[in-house]
Each structure stands twice: as C-alpha cells, then as structure tokens.
Design an enzyme around this catalytic site. Structure first.
Site, PDB file in Angstrom:
ATOM      1  N   ASP A 217      17.665 -10.685 -38.579  1.00 48.80           N
ATOM      2  CA  ASP A 217      17.796  -9.243 -38.986  1.00 48.80           C
ATOM      3  C   ASP A 217      17.329  -8.476 -37.669  1.00 48.80           C
ATOM      4  OD1 ASP A 217      16.781  -6.727 -39.886  1.00 48.80           O
ATOM      5  OD2 ASP A 217      15.880  -7.568 -41.414  1.00 48.80           O
ATOM      6  N   HIS A 218      18.261  -7.841 -37.031  1.00 49.31           N
ATOM      7  CA  HIS A 218      17.783  -7.106 -35.616  1.00 49.31           C
ATOM      8  C   HIS A 218      16.747  -6.127 -35.606  1.00 49.31           C
ATOM      9  CE1 HIS A 218      21.423  -4.694 -37.547  1.00 49.31           C
ATOM     10  NE2 HIS A 218      20.476  -3.801 -37.069  1.00 49.31           N
ATOM     11  N   HIS A 280      15.946  -4.604 -43.999  1.00 50.09           N
ATOM     12  CA  HIS A 280      14.911  -4.015 -43.085  1.00 50.09           C
ATOM     13  C   HIS A 280      13.518  -3.541 -43.601  1.00 50.09           C
ATOM     14  CE1 HIS A 280      18.367  -4.343 -40.373  1.00 50.09           C
ATOM     15  NE2 HIS A 280      18.721  -3.110 -40.286  1.00 50.09           N
TER      16      HIS A 280
END
Length: 407
Positions: A217-218, A280
């Site tokens: 998950d960037h 996120h």
C-alpha cells in the site's frame, strides 16, 4: 518474507496487513521498504507490469528514481516496463519521467536512470507475449554476465486486481527464473471484497510461495504515516491521554483537487471507498488506535492492528455520507460522468465519502473515527485531526478545544 530486513532509513521494518481479511497471514510491506526488497534479490532485472498506467507514472517510477538517486539500486539492476500500450523508447521515457522531480544539483541523474529502464509491449493473457518478455530479460542478463542461479527477478504489478491472476499465471509459466530468487510485488487494492480477496490470495498462493509475495500500500510510505508509531510510543505523555476519557473524536482526511482525469474506467469499478478509505485510511486508523506492540517485528505490529479492526462493527447507513463531483462552477473542469473513459454514464459510484467507524473496545468505546475522502475538492490535503474533550466548567468560553493535527 523470508527474512526481516532492516530499514535503511531507520524506520521500523514493520509489516502492513491486508485489511480485506484480518484472518489471513499475509506479508504486506509499505512502499518505503522497496529498497530492502531490491537488496534481498541482490542483482536482477525488474519488470514493472502496467508500466503505461497512472500508478506507474505517478508513483512507481518516481519512487524507483528516488531509490536510484540515493544509491539503493544493487549492481546490474535494469527496470523493464511491460504493458499493452504501443510506445517507442522515447515515448516510454517521456511517460515515466513525467512526474519525476530532478534536483538541480544532480541534472544528469535522470538520463542515467532512463538508461537502465526500457520497455516491452505485450498482452496480459498471452503466453507468446510473456515468452517475448522472458527472452528480453535473458538478453539483459546475458549482456550483464549474470550467472545461472543468480538471475534474480522482481515483478511489480502496478495493475488493477482484475488482471492479477492471469498476469501471475503468465509470469510463473513463462518468466519465472528457475533456481534463483523471484519476488512478486502486488499493489492495492487487493480484491473488491472479502470473497475476491480470499480468492486472489488462494490463486497467488498456488503459484508463488508466501515469501515470494509482497503486498504494498504505497500510502504507508508517507512521512506522516511512518511517524505515527514513533510519535505515539516514544512520547510518555501521550500514553495517559490516548483514550476515550480525553479524546472526543478523531478525523482522518484525504482530499485531492483533481478528478479522475482519464481514470474513470478504473475508478468506476471501485469508487472512493474501495480506492482510498478501505485501505489507505483504515491503515492510518489502525496505527492511531492500536495498542503498543510487544516489538517492532512484522507479526507483532500486524497482530495489534488486526485486534483493532476486529473491534469495528459494520458501518451503517446513518454513519455514511456519499457524493459525486459535478462540473466546476466556471465550467472548465468536467464532472465525473463527463469523463471520456467512463463507460457507464449513469454511474452512482461515489467520488466523495464520509464514514464514521466505531471501535468497541475499552480504550475507544464511544469515540467516533471520522474518515473523509474525496476527489475534485478545493485543495490537496492529508490530515489526522485528534480533537480532545472540552474542559469541564470551562472558564474561557472563547477558547477552542485542544486538538492535535498531524500532516
């Protein structure tokens, strides 16, 4: 992950959990641990699948350039972009460098980076395309004089989950480097729901061993997010006030000033909740709300985050507000339904959502966690706002309540 790799920049080497299924024992890594994945494979060509996509040009290649610029690339590393789009080498280099920021003090580094990245066109469901990619990688390995048994390969899937399985099958059947190290990096979202997430995990697990699969998950590479654990557990005064007795509410906000801008086809499959909130913002929530882990080991942090997620009941409709952006007031920006890449012009997919999550445990009972995310809003903002309770019998009526804002 077959070993715990120390973080080069000093952050914790923590694992990040697949929020779609808190019962699966998945290995998930934040974006800033890419250099550790690179060093774990020593020297290799790396293939970025989906190299023509929005994620690749905005996130993946700028991050790879940052690693290259800071000396985190192992020797003989070569990045090969792979996608369906037909592009010349010049068109490919222009696309991948579009969002790369080059420091004035190092003007030649971009050209040096572009010299170690090239492009191969191919389909995602065609063996012949993958065999062509394999021959291209072998040519690079031969030219670099990498010996058999040391031809390690990393495959980065900057792709929608609808093609994860066929791409993984194509890689394993045609491009897998036998007798060497292989790594498969999968970008979020990891499925559409719990059922598809489990199916995806089962299919990938049948092709690759768990220590070969990394889930990224960037968003977890943001400095703000990486600092949450340090702020909470390295400051003694937060320990006594980090609870429902002192905190009134916690707001986690994600705002983007632009719309889908050509990504309507992809975005309409997921919407703002699956694209941003489910991964996120819930990752941020779990870091804010979890108990202190017994160590900085991957499993210890994951276990505490999962405990928090299991205490959250399903979000009900009265705790949700959904919206969809329209044309800008001056008429210069199109509305969501006017995106040329959007096939369903009657779509009700939300581009804005506010959800209220409740955590039913001793620390957080009664404290609303308000998650807000939207596109085409008035500003770009990522923020955590922790509002404390009013002082009983407040003497100063004009003084606002205390709050801690993290940006």
């Amino acid at each position: 992950m077959d070993q715990q790799l120390p973080c080069i920049r000093g952050e914790c080497d923590c694992d990040y959990y697949a929020l779609s299924d808190p019962r699966q024992q998945h290995t998930n890594v934040p974006f800033h641990l890419l250099p550790q994945i690179l060093y774990a494979t020593h020297r290799f060509p790396s293939a970025v699948l989906g190299a023509s996509g929005d994620l690749a040009k905005k996130k993946t290649f700028p991050a790879l350039f940052g690693l290259y610029r800071n000396g985190f690339f192992p020797a003989k590393t070569h990045i090969v972009g792979y996608a369906r789009t037909k592009m010349t080498p010049d068109e490919y280099h222009k696309r991948v460098s579009q969002y790369i920021k080059v420091p004035e003090a190092f003007p030649t580094q971009l050209s040096e980076f572009l010299a170690v990245t090239s492009y191969v066109e191919g389909q995602y469901d065609d063996d012949a395309s993958y065999q062509h990619l394999n021959k291209y990688l072998e040519k690079i390995e031969n030219n670099s004089k990498i010996a058999e048994g040391h031809r390690n390969r990393l495959f980065y899937m900057a792709l929608p989950p609808s093609v994860f399985i066929p791409v993984a099958k194509g890689i394993k059947k045609n491009v897998y480097s036998k007798g060497a190290i292989n790594r498969l990096v999968v970008e979020k979202p990891f499925g559409m729901d719990l059922e598809s997430s489990r199916h995806l995990g089962k299919e990938l697990g049948a092709l690759f061993s768990e220590n070969e699969i990394y889930r990224i998950d960037h968003y977890l590479g943001k400095e703000m997010v990486k600092n949450i654990m340090t702020m909470r557990f390295a400051n003694v005064f937060f320990g006594s006030i980090w609870n429902a007795q002192h905190i009134d509410n916690i707001q986690i906000t994600f705002k983007e000033p632009f719309g889908t801008e050509g990504r309507g086809g992809y975005f309409d499959e997921f919407g703002i909740i699956r694209d941003v909130i489910q991964n996120h913002l819930f990752q941020v929530l779990s870091l804010i709300a979890m108990e202190r882990p017994i160590s900085l080991d991957a499993e210890a942090i994951r276990d505490e985050k999962v405990k928090v997620l299991r205490c959250i009941p399903p979000i009900v409709s009265k705790d949700a507000l959904l919206g969809q952006y329209g044309k800008s007031e001056d008429g210069t920006k199109p509305g969501y339904l006017e995106d040329d890449t959007l096939k369903n012009k009657q779509s009700v997919t939300p581009t804005f959502a506010t959800l209220v999550a409740w955590i039913n445990n001793e620390r957080w009972q009664g404290v609303p966690f308000i998650l807000k995310a939207g596109k085409a809003l008035n500003e770009s903002k990522v923020e955590i706002r922790i509002q404390f309770k009013n002082v009983a019998g407040q003497l100063f009526n004009t003084v606002p309540r205390n709050e801690l804002v993290i940006r």
